[in-house]
Design a protein around this motif. Structure first.
Motif, PDB file in Angstrom:
ATOM      1  N   SER A  29       0.721  -1.154  -0.038  1.00 12.45           N
ATOM      2  CA  SER A  29       0.074   0.015   0.119  1.00 12.45           C
ATOM      3  C   SER A  29       0.743   1.175  -0.039  1.00 12.45           C
ATOM      4  O   SER A  29       1.547   1.574   0.939  1.00 12.45           O
ATOM      5  CB  SER A  29      -0.736  -0.016   1.152  1.00 12.45           C
ATOM      6  OG  SER A  29      -1.700   0.969   1.236  1.00 12.45           O
ATOM      7  N   TYR A  31       1.584   4.909   0.311  1.00 15.33           N
ATOM      8  CA  TYR A  31       1.308   6.072   1.162  1.00 15.33           C
ATOM      9  C   TYR A  31       0.812   7.204   0.753  1.00 15.33           C
ATOM     10  O   TYR A  31      -0.286   7.986   0.864  1.00 15.33           O
ATOM     11  CB  TYR A  31       2.205   6.544   2.375  1.00 15.33           C
ATOM     12  CG  TYR A  31       1.671   7.551   3.287  1.00 15.33           C
ATOM     13  CD1 TYR A  31       0.752   7.252   3.958  1.00 15.33           C
ATOM     14  CD2 TYR A  31       2.318   8.837   3.209  1.00 15.33           C
ATOM     15  CE1 TYR A  31       0.458   8.387   5.110  1.00 15.33           C
ATOM     16  CE2 TYR A  31       1.847   9.633   3.990  1.00 15.33           C
ATOM     17  CZ  TYR A  31       0.973   9.541   4.786  1.00 15.33           C
ATOM     18  OH  TYR A  31       0.663  10.559   5.744  1.00 15.33           O
ATOM     19  N   ASP A  32       1.468   7.727  -0.514  1.00 12.30           N
ATOM     20  CA  ASP A  32       1.097   8.967  -1.267  1.00 12.30           C
ATOM     21  C   ASP A  32       1.368   8.712  -2.659  1.00 12.30           C
ATOM     22  O   ASP A  32       2.525   8.295  -2.924  1.00 12.30           O
ATOM     23  CB  ASP A  32       1.908  10.166  -0.571  1.00 12.30           C
ATOM     24  CG  ASP A  32       1.735  11.356  -1.162  1.00 12.30           C
ATOM     25  OD1 ASP A  32       1.218  11.622  -2.151  1.00 12.30           O
ATOM     26  OD2 ASP A  32       2.167  12.328  -0.546  1.00 12.30           O
ATOM     27  N   GLN A  42       3.012   1.752   3.796  1.00 12.33           N
ATOM     28  CA  GLN A  42       2.874   1.508   5.391  1.00 12.33           C
ATOM     29  C   GLN A  42       2.532   0.006   5.428  1.00 12.33           C
ATOM     30  O   GLN A  42       1.655  -0.399   4.665  1.00 12.33           O
ATOM     31  CB  GLN A  42       1.568   2.263   5.602  1.00 12.33           C
ATOM     32  CG  GLN A  42       1.295   2.107   7.076  1.00 12.33           C
ATOM     33  CD  GLN A  42       0.277   3.196   7.458  1.00 12.33           C
ATOM     34  OE1 GLN A  42      -0.576   3.814   6.732  1.00 12.33           O
ATOM     35  NE2 GLN A  42      -0.108   3.512   8.815  1.00 12.33           N
ATOM     36  N   TRP A  47       7.371   0.844   8.360  1.00 10.74           N
ATOM     37  CA  TRP A  47       7.174   1.530   6.937  1.00 10.74           C
ATOM     38  C   TRP A  47       8.358   0.996   5.932  1.00 10.74           C
ATOM     39  O   TRP A  47       9.526   0.811   6.464  1.00 10.74           O
ATOM     40  CB  TRP A  47       7.216   2.949   7.131  1.00 10.74           C
ATOM     41  CG  TRP A  47       6.097   3.743   7.843  1.00 10.74           C
ATOM     42  CD1 TRP A  47       5.893   3.526   9.162  1.00 10.74           C
ATOM     43  CD2 TRP A  47       4.957   4.331   7.020  1.00 10.74           C
ATOM     44  NE1 TRP A  47       4.414   4.135   9.339  1.00 10.74           N
ATOM     45  CE2 TRP A  47       3.983   4.837   7.990  1.00 10.74           C
ATOM     46  CE3 TRP A  47       4.629   4.664   5.664  1.00 10.74           C
ATOM     47  CZ2 TRP A  47       2.882   5.335   7.867  1.00 10.74           C
ATOM     48  CZ3 TRP A  47       3.663   5.489   5.568  1.00 10.74           C
ATOM     49  CH2 TRP A  47       2.800   5.978   6.484  1.00 10.74           C
TER      50      TRP A  47
END
Length: 133
Positions: A29, A31-32, A42, A47
């Motif tokens: 996934s 994050y940004d 994440q 992380w």
């Protein structure tokens, strides 16, 4: 120091390619979506960051290029032997190189290794004696 690893940062030669490998190939996934200089994924408790190799080396103050085994592997534990095989297959399908096919281990588990597009080594393992969660 509190016993915790917050972020594992991998120095990569092609940030876009590595984001695609980890996001699209392995399903992590992101994050940004703004990943022009660094990418964060994440995970549960830790992380994973991807950062251009030369910039990471400059931050540390060392050469960006060396030879041989770095002395570091990353591990991802799964719930079954079948999951080990499936994840290794998915990684290879996404562009990883199979380094060591999965096999029964001397410690009673089952594991194999792949190298990501920048040759970072990942062990995929099932351990019937120890679950990390």
């Amino acid at each position: 120091m509190e016993p915790r690893i917050s972020i594992v940062t991998l120095g990569v030669t092609d940030l876009r390619r590595s984001v695609q490998f980890y996001r699209d190939g392995l399903g992590l996934s992101l994050y940004d979506e703004n990943t022009e200089s660094i990418a964060f994924f994440q995970n549960r408790g830790t992380w994973l960051a991807l950062y251009p190799r030369e910039a990471l080396a400059a931050d540390v103050g060392i050469s960006a290029y060396g030879n041989g085994f770095s002395g570091v592997t990353l591990a991802h534990n799964v719930r079954s032997k079948r999951e080990v095989d499936e994840l290794l297959q998915a990684a290879v399908g996404a562009g990883a190189a199979l380094v060591k096919p999965a096999e029964d281990t001397f410690w009673g588990g089952y594991s194999g290794y792949f190298a990501d597009p920048d040759s970072h080594l990942w062990e995929i393992a099932w351990n019937p004696h120890f679950w990390i969660e």
